[in-house]
Design a protein around this motif. Structure first.
Motif, PDB file in Angstrom:
ATOM      1  N   VAL A  66      -9.553  11.502 -24.371  1.00  0.00           N
ATOM      2  CA  VAL A  66     -10.052  10.359 -23.608  1.00  0.00           C
ATOM      3  C   VAL A  66     -10.027  10.742 -22.139  1.00  0.00           C
ATOM      4  O   VAL A  66      -9.059  11.344 -21.657  1.00  0.00           O
ATOM      5  N   ALA A  67     -11.105  10.424 -21.419  1.00  0.00           N
ATOM      6  CA  ALA A  67     -11.160  10.734 -19.988  1.00  0.00           C
ATOM      7  C   ALA A  67     -12.071   9.752 -19.275  1.00  0.00           C
ATOM      8  O   ALA A  67     -13.042   9.265 -19.860  1.00  0.00           O
ATOM      9  N   VAL A  68     -11.754   9.486 -18.028  1.00  0.00           N
ATOM     10  CA  VAL A  68     -12.588   8.642 -17.168  1.00  0.00           C
ATOM     11  C   VAL A  68     -12.838   9.386 -15.866  1.00  0.00           C
ATOM     12  O   VAL A  68     -11.915   9.989 -15.299  1.00  0.00           O
ATOM     13  N   HIS A  69     -14.082   9.362 -15.418  1.00  0.00           N
ATOM     14  CA  HIS A  69     -14.457   9.955 -14.130  1.00  0.00           C
ATOM     15  C   HIS A  69     -14.926   8.839 -13.204  1.00  0.00           C
ATOM     16  O   HIS A  69     -15.765   8.019 -13.592  1.00  0.00           O
ATOM     17  N   ALA A  70     -14.390   8.810 -11.996  1.00  0.00           N
ATOM     18  CA  ALA A  70     -14.789   7.830 -10.985  1.00  0.00           C
ATOM     19  C   ALA A  70     -15.394   8.568  -9.799  1.00  0.00           C
ATOM     20  O   ALA A  70     -14.883   9.615  -9.382  1.00  0.00           O
ATOM     21  N   TYR A  71     -16.486   8.021  -9.255  1.00  0.00           N
ATOM     22  CA  TYR A  71     -17.193   8.652  -8.142  1.00  0.00           C
ATOM     23  C   TYR A  71     -17.300   7.679  -6.974  1.00  0.00           C
ATOM     24  O   TYR A  71     -17.450   6.468  -7.167  1.00  0.00           O
ATOM     25  N   GLY A  72     -17.245   8.213  -5.777  1.00  0.00           N
ATOM     26  CA  GLY A  72     -17.419   7.364  -4.611  1.00  0.00           C
ATOM     27  C   GLY A  72     -17.174   8.129  -3.321  1.00  0.00           C
ATOM     28  O   GLY A  72     -16.868   9.325  -3.335  1.00  0.00           O
ATOM     29  N   MET A  73     -17.331   7.427  -2.215  1.00  0.00           N
ATOM     30  CA  MET A  73     -17.080   8.003  -0.890  1.00  0.00           C
ATOM     31  C   MET A  73     -15.968   7.193  -0.243  1.00  0.00           C
ATOM     32  O   MET A  73     -15.986   5.962  -0.275  1.00  0.00           O
ATOM     33  N   ALA A  74     -15.011   7.903   0.326  1.00  0.00           N
ATOM     34  CA  ALA A  74     -13.776   7.266   0.764  1.00  0.00           C
ATOM     35  C   ALA A  74     -13.752   6.939   2.250  1.00  0.00           C
ATOM     36  O   ALA A  74     -14.420   7.581   3.066  1.00  0.00           O
ATOM     37  N   GLU A  75     -12.933   5.952   2.576  1.00  0.00           N
ATOM     38  CA  GLU A  75     -12.570   5.642   3.961  1.00  0.00           C
ATOM     39  C   GLU A  75     -11.177   6.205   4.191  1.00  0.00           C
ATOM     40  O   GLU A  75     -10.253   5.948   3.407  1.00  0.00           O
ATOM     41  N   VAL A  76     -11.007   6.989   5.237  1.00  0.00           N
ATOM     42  CA  VAL A  76      -9.714   7.588   5.570  1.00  0.00           C
ATOM     43  C   VAL A  76      -9.016   6.723   6.615  1.00  0.00           C
ATOM     44  O   VAL A  76      -9.659   6.189   7.523  1.00  0.00           O
ATOM     45  N   PHE A  77      -7.691   6.577   6.501  1.00  0.00           N
ATOM     46  CA  PHE A  77      -6.964   5.790   7.503  1.00  0.00           C
ATOM     47  C   PHE A  77      -5.602   6.409   7.786  1.00  0.00           C
ATOM     48  O   PHE A  77      -5.000   7.073   6.936  1.00  0.00           O
ATOM     49  N   THR A  78      -5.139   6.162   9.015  1.00  0.00           N
ATOM     50  CA  THR A  78      -3.837   6.688   9.453  1.00  0.00           C
ATOM     51  C   THR A  78      -2.952   5.602  10.057  1.00  0.00           C
ATOM     52  O   THR A  78      -1.878   5.901  10.585  1.00  0.00           O
ATOM     53  N   ASP A  79      -3.401   4.362  10.015  1.00  0.00           N
ATOM     54  CA  ASP A  79      -2.616   3.251  10.556  1.00  0.00           C
ATOM     55  C   ASP A  79      -1.260   3.183   9.861  1.00  0.00           C
ATOM     56  O   ASP A  79      -1.178   3.145   8.621  1.00  0.00           O
ATOM     57  N   ALA A  80      -0.191   3.167  10.638  1.00  0.00           N
ATOM     58  CA  ALA A  80       1.162   3.256  10.085  1.00  0.00           C
ATOM     59  C   ALA A  80       1.487   2.092   9.149  1.00  0.00           C
ATOM     60  O   ALA A  80       2.085   2.291   8.088  1.00  0.00           O
ATOM     61  N   ASP A  81       1.116   0.863   9.531  1.00  0.00           N
ATOM     62  CA  ASP A  81       1.428  -0.292   8.691  1.00  0.00           C
ATOM     63  C   ASP A  81       0.681  -0.218   7.363  1.00  0.00           C
ATOM     64  O   ASP A  81       1.236  -0.518   6.293  1.00  0.00           O
ATOM     65  N   ARG A  82      -0.567   0.207   7.431  1.00  0.00           N
ATOM     66  CA  ARG A  82      -1.361   0.316   6.202  1.00  0.00           C
ATOM     67  C   ARG A  82      -0.801   1.412   5.293  1.00  0.00           C
ATOM     68  O   ARG A  82      -0.736   1.254   4.073  1.00  0.00           O
ATOM     69  N   LEU A  83      -0.395   2.526   5.902  1.00  0.00           N
ATOM     70  CA  LEU A  83       0.202   3.603   5.112  1.00  0.00           C
ATOM     71  C   LEU A  83       1.520   3.164   4.485  1.00  0.00           C
ATOM     72  O   LEU A  83       1.810   3.470   3.325  1.00  0.00           O
ATOM     73  N   ARG A  84       2.317   2.428   5.258  1.00  0.00           N
ATOM     74  CA  ARG A  84       3.602   1.956   4.732  1.00  0.00           C
ATOM     75  C   ARG A  84       3.372   1.038   3.524  1.00  0.00           C
ATOM     76  O   ARG A  84       4.076   1.130   2.511  1.00  0.00           O
ATOM     77  N   ASN A  85       2.402   0.146   3.632  1.00  0.00           N
ATOM     78  CA  ASN A  85       2.091  -0.747   2.507  1.00  0.00           C
ATOM     79  C   ASN A  85       1.645   0.049   1.284  1.00  0.00           C
ATOM     80  O   ASN A  85       1.997  -0.280   0.141  1.00  0.00           O
ATOM     81  N   LEU A  86       0.858   1.099   1.527  1.00  0.00           N
ATOM     82  CA  LEU A  86       0.363   1.925   0.426  1.00  0.00           C
ATOM     83  C   LEU A  86       1.506   2.654  -0.267  1.00  0.00           C
ATOM     84  O   LEU A  86       1.633   2.603  -1.506  1.00  0.00           O
ATOM     85  N   VAL A  87       2.343   3.354   0.497  1.00  0.00           N
ATOM     86  CA  VAL A  87       3.422   4.115  -0.143  1.00  0.00           C
ATOM     87  C   VAL A  87       4.457   3.174  -0.769  1.00  0.00           C
ATOM     88  O   VAL A  87       5.075   3.516  -1.784  1.00  0.00           O
ATOM     89  N   SER A  88       4.615   2.004  -0.210  1.00  0.00           N
ATOM     90  CA  SER A  88       5.525   1.027  -0.810  1.00  0.00           C
ATOM     91  C   SER A  88       4.992   0.558  -2.160  1.00  0.00           C
ATOM     92  O   SER A  88       5.748   0.446  -3.138  1.00  0.00           O
ATOM     93  N   ALA A  89       3.683   0.305  -2.236  1.00  0.00           N
ATOM     94  CA  ALA A  89       3.079  -0.129  -3.493  1.00  0.00           C
ATOM     95  C   ALA A  89       3.138   0.971  -4.545  1.00  0.00           C
ATOM     96  O   ALA A  89       3.425   0.707  -5.728  1.00  0.00           O
ATOM     97  N   LEU A  90       2.870   2.202  -4.141  1.00  0.00           N
ATOM     98  CA  LEU A  90       2.967   3.324  -5.075  1.00  0.00           C
ATOM     99  C   LEU A  90       4.407   3.489  -5.573  1.00  0.00           C
ATOM    100  O   LEU A  90       4.644   3.691  -6.774  1.00  0.00           O
ATOM    101  N   THR A  91       5.347   3.388  -4.662  1.00  0.00           N
ATOM    102  CA  THR A  91       6.750   3.525  -5.036  1.00  0.00           C
ATOM    103  C   THR A  91       7.168   2.428  -5.999  1.00  0.00           C
ATOM    104  O   THR A  91       7.804   2.688  -7.034  1.00  0.00           O
TER     105      THR A  91
END
Length: 207
Positions: free
Chosen positions: A106-131
């Motif tokens: 079983v496999a899924v492929h997703a395609y798209g173009m990304a938005e890159v960000f370096t904002d500290a608060d946004r990164l903190r929210n992201l790594v907190s959610a992943l954690t």
């Protein structure tokens, strides 16, 4: 991804479930340095965009984020269960012998173009959610807030986040659908009897 119609996953919810069930995805891009691939844990927001949006981060030292920033199309691969299928599993082997090995998966492929960000608060929210996602279920789950603030601030400066709205999704569920009922049952029973947990996981999908 080559996908015969009887193997295709067309249901969006099923595609999302495979994405959510894959702990480590593969992000592939093509740019000035050729093809690049990174293995990453990702988050999926199913409510953003018609196919959902993926979130993740790369090390700032990883040049792949610059390809995303420059507008490179990304392919993200979510691999599910897989197993080798022996011709010996097929009852039809005894009937005519016209069988060969294959691989179910079983496999899924997703395609798209990304938005890159370096904002500290946004990164903190992201790594907190992943954690929080990957610490869930532990007796004493670790949280980003458990580490010293200045340490986390420094670590956030070493990564670059990205949001990837999924423009196209492809899914493949190859579970011996091209065989007759007896052969399908033989594969399921053969894999179920295997001591390999990967074989057993694939057999479970064939029930």
């Amino acid at each position: 991804m080559y996908t015969p119609s009887n193997f295709a996953i067309d249901d969006l919810n099923e595609l999302h479930q495979q994405i959510l069930g894959t702990r480590l995805a593969v992000l592939v891009t093509r740019g000035e340095q050729g093809l690049q691939a990174s293995h990453l844990p990702l988050l999926l927001n199913v409510d953003q965009g018609p196919n959902g949006t993926l979130y993740g981060h790369l090390a700032r030292a990883n040049p792949q984020w610059r390809e995303l920033q420059n507008g490179a199309e990304a392919l993200v691969i979510f691999a599910g269960a897989d197993a080798y299928v022996s011709p010996g599993f097929y009852p039809s082997k005894a009937e005519h012998g016209k069988v060969v090995p294959t691989w179910n998966y079983v496999a899924v492929h997703a395609y798209g173009m990304a938005e890159v960000f370096t904002d500290a608060d946004r990164l903190r929210n992201l790594v907190s959610a992943l954690t929080d996602r990957h610490e869930a279920g532990r007796a004493n789950p670790w949280k980003v807030a458990d580490a010293p603030t200045d340490y986390i601030d420094g670590m956030l400066k070493a990564i670059v986040g990205f949001a990837l709205p999924i423009q196209r999704l492809e899914g493949k569920r190859k579970l011996s659908q091209n065989r007759n009922a007896a052969d399908i049952a033989g594969v399921r029973e053969g894999l179920s009897a295997s001591p390999d947990v990967h074989d057993q996981a694939l057999a479970h999908l064939m029930r």
